[in-house]
Design an enzyme around this catalytic site. Structure first.
Site, PDB file in Angstrom:
ATOM      1  N   GLU A 174       0.836  -1.202   0.000  1.00 59.95           N
ATOM      2  CA  GLU A 174       0.000   0.000   0.000  1.00 59.95           C
ATOM      3  C   GLU A 174       0.872   1.255   0.000  1.00 59.95           C
ATOM      4  OE1 GLU A 174      -3.576   1.715   2.942  1.00 59.95           O
ATOM      5  OE2 GLU A 174      -2.226   0.111   3.624  1.00 59.95           O
ATOM      6  N   LYS A 205      -9.141   2.417  -2.066  1.00 62.30           N
ATOM      7  CA  LYS A 205      -9.412   1.763  -0.779  1.00 62.30           C
ATOM      8  C   LYS A 205     -10.814   2.140  -0.312  1.00 62.30           C
ATOM      9  CE  LYS A 205      -7.112   1.227   3.742  1.00 62.30           C
ATOM     10  NZ  LYS A 205      -5.890   1.591   4.499  1.00 62.30           N
ATOM     11  N   CYS A 208      -5.495  -3.155   2.370  1.00 59.18           N
ATOM     12  CA  CYS A 208      -5.258  -3.180   3.815  1.00 59.18           C
ATOM     13  C   CYS A 208      -6.522  -3.327   4.668  1.00 59.18           C
ATOM     14  CB  CYS A 208      -4.465  -1.950   4.223  1.00 59.18           C
ATOM     15  SG  CYS A 208      -3.646  -2.165   5.843  1.00 59.18           S
ATOM     16  N   SER A 245       0.392  -2.762   7.221  1.00 55.95           N
ATOM     17  CA  SER A 245      -0.040  -3.159   8.563  1.00 55.95           C
ATOM     18  C   SER A 245       1.172  -3.148   9.484  1.00 55.95           C
ATOM     19  CB  SER A 245      -0.669  -4.556   8.504  1.00 55.95           C
ATOM     20  OG  SER A 245      -1.050  -4.992   9.780  1.00 55.95           O
ATOM     21  N   GLY A 293      -3.891 -60.716  11.554  1.00 56.78           N
ATOM     22  CA  GLY A 293      -2.567 -60.243  11.947  1.00 56.78           C
ATOM     23  C   GLY A 293      -2.076 -59.131  11.060  1.00 56.78           C
ATOM     24  N   GLY A 294      -2.963 -58.660  10.146  1.00 57.00           N
ATOM     25  CA  GLY A 294      -2.621 -57.548   9.268  1.00 57.00           C
ATOM     26  C   GLY A 294      -3.178 -56.232   9.780  1.00 57.00           C
ATOM     27  N   ASP A 338      -5.427 -53.921   8.503  1.00 54.94           N
ATOM     28  CA  ASP A 338      -6.842 -53.578   8.407  1.00 54.94           C
ATOM     29  C   ASP A 338      -7.672 -54.274   9.474  1.00 54.94           C
ATOM     30  OD1 ASP A 338      -6.344 -51.930   6.288  1.00 54.94           O
ATOM     31  OD2 ASP A 338      -6.962 -53.352   4.755  1.00 54.94           O
ATOM     32  N   GLU A 378      -8.329 -50.181  -0.798  1.00 56.34           N
ATOM     33  CA  GLU A 378      -8.674 -51.454  -1.420  1.00 56.34           C
ATOM     34  C   GLU A 378      -9.969 -51.340  -2.212  1.00 56.34           C
ATOM     35  OE1 GLU A 378      -6.614 -54.449   1.878  1.00 56.34           O
ATOM     36  OE2 GLU A 378      -8.781 -54.105   1.917  1.00 56.34           O
ATOM     37  N   LYS A 402     -18.100 -53.430  -7.460  1.00 53.70           N
ATOM     38  CA  LYS A 402     -17.924 -53.851  -6.067  1.00 53.70           C
ATOM     39  C   LYS A 402     -18.326 -52.748  -5.094  1.00 53.70           C
ATOM     40  CE  LYS A 402     -14.156 -57.069  -7.133  1.00 53.70           C
ATOM     41  NZ  LYS A 402     -12.728 -57.411  -6.923  1.00 53.70           N
TER      42      LYS A 402
END
Length: 639
Positions: free
Chosen positions: A46, A115, A170, A197, A355-356, A358, A467, A599
């Protein structure tokens, strides 16, 4: 502008108060610097031609005429640049003085934007000198041409309808009804702000928050250029706090007390998509449109983005944000499941654990839901179903996890049942084809469903969103459940959710099991192991999930073209994957995403957790037999 990007700069030149010639020279240097960086929209502070802190010198004709003269010289000397340039100066019109932004392009002054909001409180006494501008546009004669004057102006590229720019100054940003709202509703996707400012304690935080939130509210980019060194320090200090934000994200921020330029590439296609997607977005006429024309900047194929492209768009980089995201998602998942139990009156859950990652996450969510319901964890039937591909490591982790969490562990060895099924359908045991694999997945689902019938319980689905996007699920096998708690969670985030649970559970035994699950390769374990180790690694078959999650996010959330996604992926993963690898898996992604939608069309219920979701009842209304050719065609010839 390449692939919808346009480079912007917010620059702070060194100035001297009331020295327009010196200031013009310094401004010109900054413009040259920005143009060398291929910035096409350049915003300066400005009143930078005069200095913001001239006070009663603004009443001197000598200063006003000097600024006007230097503006003409600046327009001439920057005319060769492929840019739209915004420069602040005082401007006398009639009997009034205005604080304006002069808009320069190709050697001409395109417009003067006054302005609108003139502060006269605290340290500001602008009303002593300046008159508030009006939205209405009129013409003023200067430099041998008629120049539009008024705040109701937007600048539109003649060749690219999505490149529309609005300007405010401004204080206009800080008021309850800023001009930027109307500018954005009139089509402006980039708002520039020429500012002076000053710095006070904590004001920088509020300023940054204001810029960020304004860009989010307007679904726009906001380019904020602030006055800095050279302004009078008689009572105030200015720090050159330059900020560039896009739709709620800070893309670039300058170091305060250093007069620098900051750059960012604004993604106009992203903003355009978001406004088009939001049917509540405002749209109005009534603005004067001033045309301009920017040439393409640089070579598309050699584009180097002036913005960070996150490799993991679903995962916050900041640790605190990431932990909060994980807690929120776990709550959404568990409260969704809690409601399903409250509605059905069921007391038992049945979940297949492998054991995975997800199935581990699904079990953790189910435990949370049962705790919320006040149901005993023993009512959760954790079923492990070893078969031909099960390894000792995953089997032991599944059992440890079920017992450590206090659930009831059930083991159903499905080998004999699957072998009998092979005999029934005349499938040779040694033929490791898709029938060999899917027979195991469907047998496991049958076991789970029947145990659920026995217990009057619900089968909890374990498949994740990544997936589902790839169709990496056996139809009517692991594809099916009675409530899919992971349906809205991408694979890259699943890992962080399990890690977060491990870090916060407070149980060392459980933590060790979870860490070992995290260290296990992702696999459906449907093929026999080799020397006791997993032989079938999912990411070797369908590609890295970090890439597929990246592709999914930018395709569905922002509607980007395959070419643009490829460019972004190359930028994000240049250290991890070469271009050929990225292109190979991007083609795989599109082929599978389109061919496997059947799906997703019959997907079980499950909670949405983020801005991307695949439910056919919610976010993704897509025909199951849509052709992928148009998307794949774009990828031909890339390397």
């Amino acid at each position: 502008m390449n692939y919808g990007f346009v480079r912007v700069a917010a620059a702070t030149p060194e100035i001297r108060v009331a020295d327009p010639q010196f200031n013009r020279q310094q401004i010109q240097k900054k413009i040259e610097e920005c143009a060398a960086k291929q910035a096409q929209i350049i915003v300066l502070p400005e009143l930078c031609l005069s200095g913001f802190t001239c006070q009663d010198l603004f009443l001197q004709r000598t200063l006003l005429e000097g600024c006007k003269e230097q503006l003409g010289i600046l327009a001439d000397q920057t005319g060769q640049h492929n840019a739209l340039i915004f420069v602040g100066l005082p401007w006398k019109k009639g009997d009034k003085l205005y604080n304006v932004a002069a808009v320069l392009h190709r050697g001409r002054v395109l417009a003067l934007i006054p302005k609108r909001n003139i502060p006269n409180y605290g340290e500001f006494y602008e009303a002593r000198h300046f008159t508030a501008g009006e939205k209405e546009v009129e013409k003023v004669l200067a430099f041998g041409q008629e120049i539009p004057f008024g705040s109701g102006i937007v600048f539109q590229d003649n060749q690219r309808e999505e490149l529309v720019i609005g300007c405010e100054i401004c204080e206009d940003l800080w008021v309850a009804d800023p001009p930027s709202t109307a500018l954005a509703c009139a089509g402006a996707k980039i708002i520039v702000n020429l500012s002076a400012s000053n710095e006070t304690i904590l004001k920088d935080s509020y300023r940054k928050s204001l810029v960020r939130s304004t860009s989010a509210r307007l679904t726009a980019a906001y380019v904020y250029a602030c006055a800095g060194e050279g302004e009078s320090t008689q009572d105030l200090v200015f720090a050159g706090h330059n900020i560039i934000a896009e739709n709620g994200t800070i893309l670039a921020e300058g170091v305060r007390f250093e007069d620098t330029a900051v750059y960012a590439d604004i993604d106009l296609e992203r903003l355009d998509h978001e406004r088009r997607r939001m049917n509540t977005w405002c749209s109005q006429e009534g603005m004067t449109k001033v045309g301009f024309e920017l040439k393409e900047a640089g070579d598309k194929e050699s584009l180097r983005l002036e913005r960070e492209v996150a490799r993991f768009p679903f995962v916050p980089e900041n640790k605190e944000e990431r932990q909060q995201r994980c807690e929120d998602i776990l709550s959404i998942q568990s409260y969704g499941l809690k409601k399903r139990y409250s509605h059905t009156g069921c007391q038992y859950a049945v979940i297949g654990i492998s054991g995975g990652l997800d199935s581990t996450l699904a079990l953790l969510v189910t435990v949370r839901a049962f705790d919320l319901l006040g149901l005993p964890r023993a009512n959760i039937r954790s079923v492990t179903m070893p078969c031909f591909g099960t390894t000792d490591r995953t089997y032991e982790n599944a059992c440890k996890l079920a017992v450590t969490l206090g659930t009831t562990l059930e083991e159903v060895d499905i080998r004999e049942a699957v072998l009998q099924h092979f005999k029934d359908i005349r499938q040779e045991e040694g033929n490791h084809n898709v029938t060999y694999e899917n027979s195991q997945a469907r047998e496991r689902t049958q076991v789970l469903m029947d145990i659920a019938n026995r217990e009057n319980g619900l089968v909890i689905g374990t498949g994740d969103m990544s997936e589902l996007a790839l169709g990496w699920a056996t139809y009517n096998g692991d594809h099916m459940s009675m409530y899919g708690v992971n349906a809205g969670v991408p694979k890259t985030l699943v890992r962080h959710l399990v890690s977060y649970y491990a870090d916060t559970c407070g149980e060392e035994v459980l933590r060790k099991v979870l860490l070992d699950v995290l260290d296990t390769p992702v696999s459906p374990e449907l093929l026999p192991p080799v020397e006791g180790a997993i032989s079938q690694k999912t990411e070797d078959l369908v590609g890295p999930y970090e890439l597929h999650d990246f592709f999914l996010y930018y395709m569905l959330r922002w509607g980007f073209s395959p070419k643009k996604i490829y460019v972004l992926a190359v930028s994000a993963f240049e250290k991890e994957h070469d271009k050929g690898v990225i292109l190979k898996w991007l083609k795989t992604f599109y082929r599978r995403f389109f061919s496997q939608h059947f799906k997703r069309s019959c997907l079980p219920d499950g909670p949405k957790v983020g801005s991307v979701a695949l439910s056919p009842r919610g976010d993704l209304r897509m025909p199951s037999d849509a052709a992928a050719g148009l998307w794949l065609e774009q990828l031909e010839g890339l390397d």
